[in-house]
Design an enzyme around this catalytic site. Structure first.
Site, PDB file in Angstrom:
ATOM      1  N   ASP A   4      -0.124   4.969   0.925  1.00  0.00           N
ATOM      2  CA  ASP A   4      -0.348   5.787   2.117  1.00  0.00           C
ATOM      3  C   ASP A   4      -0.387   5.362   3.413  1.00  0.00           C
ATOM      4  O   ASP A   4      -0.995   4.331   3.708  1.00  0.00           O
ATOM      5  CB  ASP A   4      -1.773   6.648   1.895  1.00  0.00           C
ATOM      6  CG  ASP A   4      -1.939   7.476   0.655  1.00  0.00           C
ATOM      7  OD1 ASP A   4      -1.371   8.285   0.336  1.00  0.00           O
ATOM      8  OD2 ASP A   4      -2.552   7.181  -0.518  1.00  0.00           O
TER       9      ASP A   4
ATOM     10  N   ASP B 281       0.865  -1.086   0.073  1.00  0.00           N
ATOM     11  CA  ASP B 281      -0.065   0.175   0.001  1.00  0.00           C
ATOM     12  C   ASP B 281       0.779   1.141  -0.060  1.00  0.00           C
ATOM     13  O   ASP B 281       2.111   1.099   0.157  1.00  0.00           O
ATOM     14  CB  ASP B 281      -1.040  -0.027   1.135  1.00  0.00           C
ATOM     15  CG  ASP B 281      -1.760   1.229   1.312  1.00  0.00           C
ATOM     16  OD1 ASP B 281      -2.331   1.669   0.331  1.00  0.00           O
ATOM     17  OD2 ASP B 281      -1.797   1.766   2.361  1.00  0.00           O
TER      18      ASP B 281
END
Length: 221
Positions: free
Chosen positions: A10, A8
């Site tokens: 963020d 991922d």
């Protein structure tokens, strides 16, 4: 056999969650609404569209979701310009080490493609990823597994032979639904979140390819 490691973005590679919280709070303040930070936390890992469509319904916001998305992006750009794009401590070194070890790397982020490229380029690791998959390219946002399955498909690997790193409850659920081995990152600078990852770490300084392999071997189904 571990074939790839998927990140991922963020909250895992870049310290961006605070800037989204601040931009959203600013918009809600304009509408005369105050919410606790825990309210924003439940949208971590989801797409802009899902976030604002849900907030519009729950908070009876007067403007369209598209309006709030545009405004959030504008206000967040001001925040990032003020503070710079900040990598999560140890993330760049971790990614570079995996790349040097010859690992297939991908990003599976709910953020738009343009934002992913911009953010990763600014911290110097965009070129280290073989594949980028964005939430805007799939039908369903996290916690659905779509973006992780897309990343695995583009890499040409089986999802069950991947390790994925997430920092949000929605993201950790998406990893589990994709049948990947999940490593959760619990940032000590943020409130504790309920991650359903196989293993949870609070720093990347102790992680390398060998340890990722061991985690994969322990939790691979």
């Amino acid at each position: 056999m571990l074939e790839a490691i998927i990140f991922d973005m963020d909250g895992v590679l870049i310290d961006s969650e605070y800037s989204y919280f601040e931009a959203k709070d600013s918009l809600l303040k304009d509408a005369g609404i105050m919410v606790p930070s825990s309210y924003h936390s439940k949208f971590m890992g989801t797409s802009y569209q899902y976030t604002w469509e849900t907030m519009k319904k729950e908070l009876a916001l007067p403007e369209s979701a598209a309006y709030y998305i545009r405004e959030m992006i504008k206000r967040r750009e001001v925040i990032v310009k003020r503070d710079g794009t900040k990598p999560i401590q140890g993330a760049v070194k971790f990614v570079k080490g995996l790349k040097n070890a010859g690992v297939n790397l991908a990003v599976a982020s709910s953020s738009p493609l343009s934002e992913i490229k911009k953010s990763l380029s600014e911290i110097g690791i965009y070129q280290d990823f073989t594949v980028i998959a964005s939430g805007e390219e799939v039908e369903h946002s996290k916690p659905a597994p779509d973006v992780y399955l897309l990343a695995a498909k583009r890499l040409g690997v089986s999802p069950i032979n991947c390790v994925a790193l997430e920092d949000s409850p929605n993201g950790s659920i998406a990893v589990k639904k994709a049948e990947m081995v999940g490593i959760g990152f619990a940032n000590p600078n943020y409130p504790i979140l309920d991650l359903c990852s196989d293993v949870v770490v609070t720093t990347f300084s102790d992680l390398d390819y060998t340890k990722c392999q061991k985690i994969y071997q322990q939790y691979h189904k």
